[in-house]
Design an enzyme around this catalytic site. Sequence first.
Site, PDB file in Angstrom:
ATOM      1  N   THR A  13     -29.685 -10.632 -15.671  1.00  0.00           N
ATOM      2  CA  THR A  13     -29.487 -10.173 -17.047  1.00  0.00           C
ATOM      3  C   THR A  13     -30.480  -9.092 -17.444  1.00  0.00           C
ATOM      4  OG1 THR A  13     -28.511 -12.268 -17.733  1.00  0.00           O
ATOM      5  CG2 THR A  13     -29.558 -10.980 -19.459  1.00  0.00           C
ATOM      6  N   THR A  88     -31.903 -15.334 -14.257  1.00  0.00           N
ATOM      7  CA  THR A  88     -32.597 -16.588 -14.558  1.00  0.00           C
ATOM      8  C   THR A  88     -31.862 -17.817 -14.029  1.00  0.00           C
ATOM      9  OG1 THR A  88     -31.521 -16.758 -16.716  1.00  0.00           O
ATOM     10  CG2 THR A  88     -33.655 -15.631 -16.641  1.00  0.00           C
ATOM     11  N   ASP A  89     -30.560 -17.683 -13.728  1.00  0.00           N
ATOM     12  CA  ASP A  89     -29.799 -18.879 -13.325  1.00  0.00           C
ATOM     13  C   ASP A  89     -30.389 -19.558 -12.091  1.00  0.00           C
ATOM     14  OD1 ASP A  89     -28.119 -18.225 -15.388  1.00  0.00           O
ATOM     15  OD2 ASP A  89     -26.392 -17.699 -14.148  1.00  0.00           O
TER      16      ASP A  89
HETATM   17  N1  ASP Z   1     -26.237 -15.073 -15.113  1.00  0.00           N
HETATM   18  C1  ASP Z   1     -27.459 -14.315 -15.163  1.00  0.00           C
HETATM   19  C2  ASP Z   1     -28.086 -14.293 -13.786  1.00  0.00           C
HETATM   20  O1  ASP Z   1     -28.657 -15.284 -13.393  1.00  0.00           O
HETATM   21  C3  ASP Z   1     -28.368 -14.930 -16.149  1.00  0.00           C
HETATM   22  C4  ASP Z   1     -29.717 -14.286 -16.291  1.00  0.00           C
HETATM   23  O2  ASP Z   1     -30.114 -13.394 -15.591  1.00  0.00           O
HETATM   24  O3  ASP Z   1     -30.422 -14.728 -17.205  1.00  0.00           O
HETATM   25  O4  ASP Z   1     -28.013 -13.283 -13.123  1.00  0.00           O
END
Ligand code: ASP
Length: 326
Positions: A13, A88-89
Amino acid sequence: MNPRLLVLSLGGTITMVPGAGRGIAPKLGAAELIASVPALAEIAEIEAESPLRVASPSLTIANLVDVARRIEAAFADGADGAVVIQGTDTIEESAFILDLLVGGDRPVVVTGAMRGADAPGADGPANLLAAVRVAATADARGLGTLVVLNYAIHAARFVQKSHTALPSAFLSPLAGPLGAVIEGRPRFFMRVTRNPCLAAADGPPRPVALVKATMGDETHLFRLLAESGCSGFVIEGMGAGHVHADAAPILGALAARFPVVLASRVVAGPVFTETYGYPGAEIDLIGRGLIPAGYLSGLKARLLLSLALRETSDRRAIGEHFAAYA
Ligand code: ASP
């Protein structure tokens, strides 16, 4: 002289902006992210690379083995620390892989963002600045891989994504964060001792399935595991490491053929080893050959087993890897 840091961007993200279709998608690379935070130039001499531009659910363990090798090469070349930018995932998984694979005392810091790069209040620039500050400080040496978001500094082995949306999504439920970046200065309130590392160069990670025990008799699912093609299994038991009584002999039969690790589906706390004596409880399961995961979450236990299986499938040797987290 400012410290030398390697900054690797994998996507997430923090790199995402609206594209042609609906929603945001990965686009920016490390150089653009760094250029958006001019203060970084005062903290470190940065070498930026963008080996991947993906959402983090598409990262693999093998991708992170490659990242570990790249960081080791940079350290051999004199870099003082490394920052990995990603979604973050899967940060809690990536950080733990790097913690297992990158030896030595130089800091490795993983960061990301909960809000897209051009969302109001985007948290990416502040997180990147804080992560670089942590990677650049001598105080972060010897702590293994750290995760820095929302000013909090977490140890890889404890951190968990704990909310789908909030910038404060990252928590270390078992032990709390190690420290925080306050007034621009990383401050550590406690330290962890490093556990033994595995060699990054030891070949491809092995497939390991993570299966959560749920209420009722799930024996039909457990029966399928032996033919799944996996080299090992992690069972997230209920509470302190428990399954339905009827599942115990099936898991015992599985453990006779494969390494099977027992973790807990509970948010925090170690699996027990010597308290409950009923069928399907931890004493029964460990007696049947399951290996206790200590305080590692199922996600992290799966990674340790997958990487340890590159060097051995001996249950005692694997148990020693997990004993470091008891
Ligand atoms: N879906 C995203 C990822 O993990 C979420 C994020 O980056 O916060 O790439």
